[in-house]
Design an enzyme around this catalytic site. Structure first.
Site, PDB file in Angstrom:
ATOM      1  CE  LYS A 182     -12.415 -11.775 -11.670  1.00 35.43           C
ATOM      2  NZ  LYS A 182     -11.323 -11.182 -11.322  1.00 35.43           N
ATOM      3  CG  HIS A 210       2.333  -2.391 -15.488  1.00 38.05           C
ATOM      4  ND1 HIS A 210       1.881  -3.811 -15.014  1.00 38.05           N
ATOM      5  CD2 HIS A 210       2.733  -2.790 -16.488  1.00 38.05           C
ATOM      6  CE1 HIS A 210       2.651  -4.834 -15.242  1.00 38.05           C
ATOM      7  NE2 HIS A 210       3.327  -4.627 -15.965  1.00 38.05           N
ATOM      8  CG  ASN A 246       2.120   2.611  -6.151  1.00 38.16           C
ATOM      9  OD1 ASN A 246       3.000   4.485  -6.239  1.00 38.16           O
ATOM     10  ND2 ASN A 246       3.002   2.204  -5.347  1.00 38.16           N
ATOM     11  CG  MET A 299      -0.833  -7.744  -7.024  1.00 34.20           C
ATOM     12  SD  MET A 299      -0.084  -6.679  -8.064  1.00 34.20           S
ATOM     13  CE  MET A 299       1.129  -8.095  -9.222  1.00 34.20           C
ATOM     14  N   GLY A 342       0.477  -1.330  -0.168  1.00 34.18           N
ATOM     15  CA  GLY A 342       0.140   0.324  -0.165  1.00 34.18           C
ATOM     16  C   GLY A 342       0.874   0.714   0.097  1.00 34.18           C
TER      17      GLY A 342
HETATM   18  C1  GAR Z   1       3.498  -1.607  -7.098  1.00 31.38           C
HETATM   19  O1  GAR Z   1       4.859  -1.414  -7.581  1.00 31.38           O
HETATM   20  C2  GAR Z   1       3.089  -1.370  -8.825  1.00 31.38           C
HETATM   21  O2  GAR Z   1       3.447  -1.309  -9.843  1.00 31.38           O
HETATM   22  C3  GAR Z   1       2.900  -2.955  -8.708  1.00 31.38           C
HETATM   23  O3  GAR Z   1       2.330  -3.530  -7.162  1.00 31.38           O
HETATM   24  C4  GAR Z   1       3.650  -2.747  -6.432  1.00 31.38           C
HETATM   25  C5  GAR Z   1       2.324  -2.566  -5.295  1.00 31.38           C
HETATM   26  O4  GAR Z   1       3.034  -1.347  -4.597  1.00 31.38           O
HETATM   27  N1  GAR Z   1       1.416  -3.220  -9.799  1.00 31.38           N
HETATM   28  C6  GAR Z   1       1.691  -4.307 -10.508  1.00 31.38           C
HETATM   29  O5  GAR Z   1       2.635  -5.407 -10.725  1.00 31.38           O
HETATM   30  C7  GAR Z   1       0.266  -4.852 -11.163  1.00 31.38           C
HETATM   31  N2  GAR Z   1       1.039  -5.434 -12.101  1.00 31.38           N
HETATM   32  P1  GAR Z   1       2.736  -0.250  -3.233  1.00 31.38           P
HETATM   33  O6  GAR Z   1       1.011  -1.665  -2.438  1.00 31.38           O
HETATM   34  O7  GAR Z   1       3.434  -0.786  -2.004  1.00 31.38           O
HETATM   35  O8  GAR Z   1       1.311   0.252  -4.093  1.00 31.38           O
END
Ligand code: GAR
Length: 189
Positions: free
Chosen positions: A65, A109, A14, A90, A12
Site C-alpha cells: 500500500k 459514507h 459522486n 473502497m 463515479g
Molecule cells: C457511494 O454511495 C458511497 O456512499 C459508497 O460508495 C458509493 C460510490 O458510488 N461508499 C462507501 O460505501 C464507503 N464505505 P459512486 O461510485 O457512484 O460515487
C-alpha cells in the site's frame, strides 16, 4: 481556487456530481485529478469524457500500500492538490497520504455514522431493521469511518430493498457532498 482530487473505485456518480458542481460554479473549486484503483471501473470513462486527468492503477502491480500511495502522493503534489475527496474509494488510506493531507481528506459514507461503518453499511442497516437511513460526509482519520463529521442527512425508508436504499441515498449524496466540500473550503480560506 481550491484544487481537488477525487478518489473512486466504481461508478463515479459522486465524482461526476462534484465535477459538475465545480464546472457550474456551485463549488468554488476545480477537480484536477481523479484517482482510481480499478482500471475497468466506469468512473475512468466518466473522467475521460469530462476531460479530467486521472491516475489509474492496480494495487496488485505494487509491492505494498505504501508504494502505490507514494506514487499517488507524487501525482497529487505535481498538480498542487489542496483537498482529497474519497467518493466510493473502497480502500483504507494510510499515513502516507493522511500525514501530508491531515484535515484535508474527506469521505462520504452511506449511513448515519457512527452507525454501520465499513463496506456494507446499507445492507447492515436493513438487516438491523432501521427506519431512518442516511448519508455522512466526514474527515478521514486513521480509524475507519471515524473522523469528525462535516455533514449528515437522513431519509425514511420502509422495505427491504438495498437497491432502493442505495438509490435514495445517492440522490442525497450528490447534493450533500458538494455542499460539505464548500463548507470545508470556506473554513480553510
Ligand atoms: C457511494 O454511495 C458511497 O456512499 C459508497 O460508495 C458509493 C460510490 O458510488 N461508499 C462507501 O460505501 C464507503 N464505505 P459512486 O461510485 O457512484 O460515487
Amino acid at each position: 481556487m481550491m484544487r481537488l482530487a477525487v478518489f473512486a473505485s466504481g461508478e463515479g456518480s459522486n465524482f461526476e456530481a462534484i465535477a459538475k458542481a465545480c464546472s457550474d460554479g456551485r463549488l468554488d473549486a476545480r477537480v484536477v485529478l481523479m484517482v482510481c484503483d480499478r482500471p475497468g471501473a466506469p468512473v475512468v470513462e466518466k473522467a475521460r469524457r469530462m476531460g479530467i486527468e486521472s491516475f489509474v492503477f492496480s494495487p496488485r502491480d505494487y509491492e505494498s500500500k505504501s508504494s502505490y500511495e507514494t506514487e499517488i502522493l507524487g501525482e497529487l503534489k505535481r498538480r498542487e492538490v489542496d483537498l482529497i475527496c474519497l467518493a466510493g474509494y473502497m480502500r483504507i488510506v494510510s499515513e502516507v497520504l493522511l500525514r501530508p493531507y491531515e484535515g484535508r481528506i474527506l469521505n462520504i459514507h452511506p449511513s448515519l455514522l457512527p452507525s454501520f461503518k465499513g463496506a456494507h453499511a446499507v445492507e447492515q442497516a436493513l438487516e438491523y431493521g432501521v427506519k431512518v437511513f442516511g448519508v455522512t460526509v466526514h474527515y478521514v482519520s486513521a480509524e475507519l469511518d471515524s473522523g469528525r463529521i462535516i455533514a449528515q442527512r437522513s431519509f425514511e425508508y420502509e422495505g427491504d430493498s438495498a437497491q432502493q436504499v442505495h438509490a435514495l441515498g445517492q440522490k442525497i449524496e450528490h447534493e450533500l457532498y458538494p455542499e460539505a466540500i464548500q463548507k470545508v473550503i470556506n473554513e480553510l480560506k
